[in-house]
Write an enzyme that holds these catalytic residues in place. Structure first.
Site, short mmCIF file in Angstrom:
data_model
loop_
_atom_site.label_atom_id
_atom_site.label_comp_id
_atom_site.label_asym_id
_atom_site.label_seq_id
_atom_site.Cartn_x
_atom_site.Cartn_y
_atom_site.Cartn_z
N ASN A 64 -6.08 -2.91 2.15
CA ASN A 64 -6.00 -4.36 2.29
C ASN A 64 -7.42 -4.90 2.39
O ASN A 64 -8.30 -4.24 2.96
CB ASN A 64 -5.24 -4.74 3.57
N ARG A 119 0.83 -1.21 0.00
CA ARG A 119 0.00 0.00 0.00
C ARG A 119 0.86 1.26 0.00
O ARG A 119 0.57 2.21 -0.73
CB ARG A 119 -0.94 0.00 1.21
#
Length: 117
Positions: free
Chosen positions: A60, A42
């Site tokens: 996520n 990320r």
């Protein structure tokens, strides 16, 4: 002051071509499968998006994937799609990336690129 018709017509053609050549804005949803959690995926996605100048988000999922949305000029969105499919973070392993709901948009829906929790 009168502007000759020829000159006015020529200016209209130039303006029309410039406007039609303007970058189309695209939006696309994505989900990345593989070893993509616990490997700073990320964070690297945010960094790459900011470098490219696209907006959107990343998060996520409970299924162990990373999902999100990217918006921006078509060429930059396409570059981000390649990055999400083939590059990722240094410790990640991308098995496949699924893109969906790809469409042309008239304006960006986000101000920047962020991680959602």
């Amino acid at each position: 002051m009168r502007v000759p018709v020829r000159r006015l017509f020529f200016c209209l053609i130039i303006i029309s071509r410039a406007m039609s050549g303007a970058a189309k804005l695209k939006s696309v949803d994505y989900e990345v499968f593989g070893r993509v959690q616990g490997v700073c995926f990320r964070m690297y996605t945010e960094d790459e998006a900011r470098k490219l100048g696209v907006v959107g988000w990343v998060k996520n999922t409970r299924q162990g994937t990373v999902a999100g949305q990217v918006q921006g000029p078509e060429d930059k969105v396409n570059s981000m799609k390649v990055w999400l499919s083939k590059v990722g973070s240094p410790s990640s392993r991308i098995d496949r990336t699924q893109f969906s709901d790809e469409k042309e948009i008239h304006k960006l829906e986000f101000k920047g690129f962020n991680t959602k929790y």
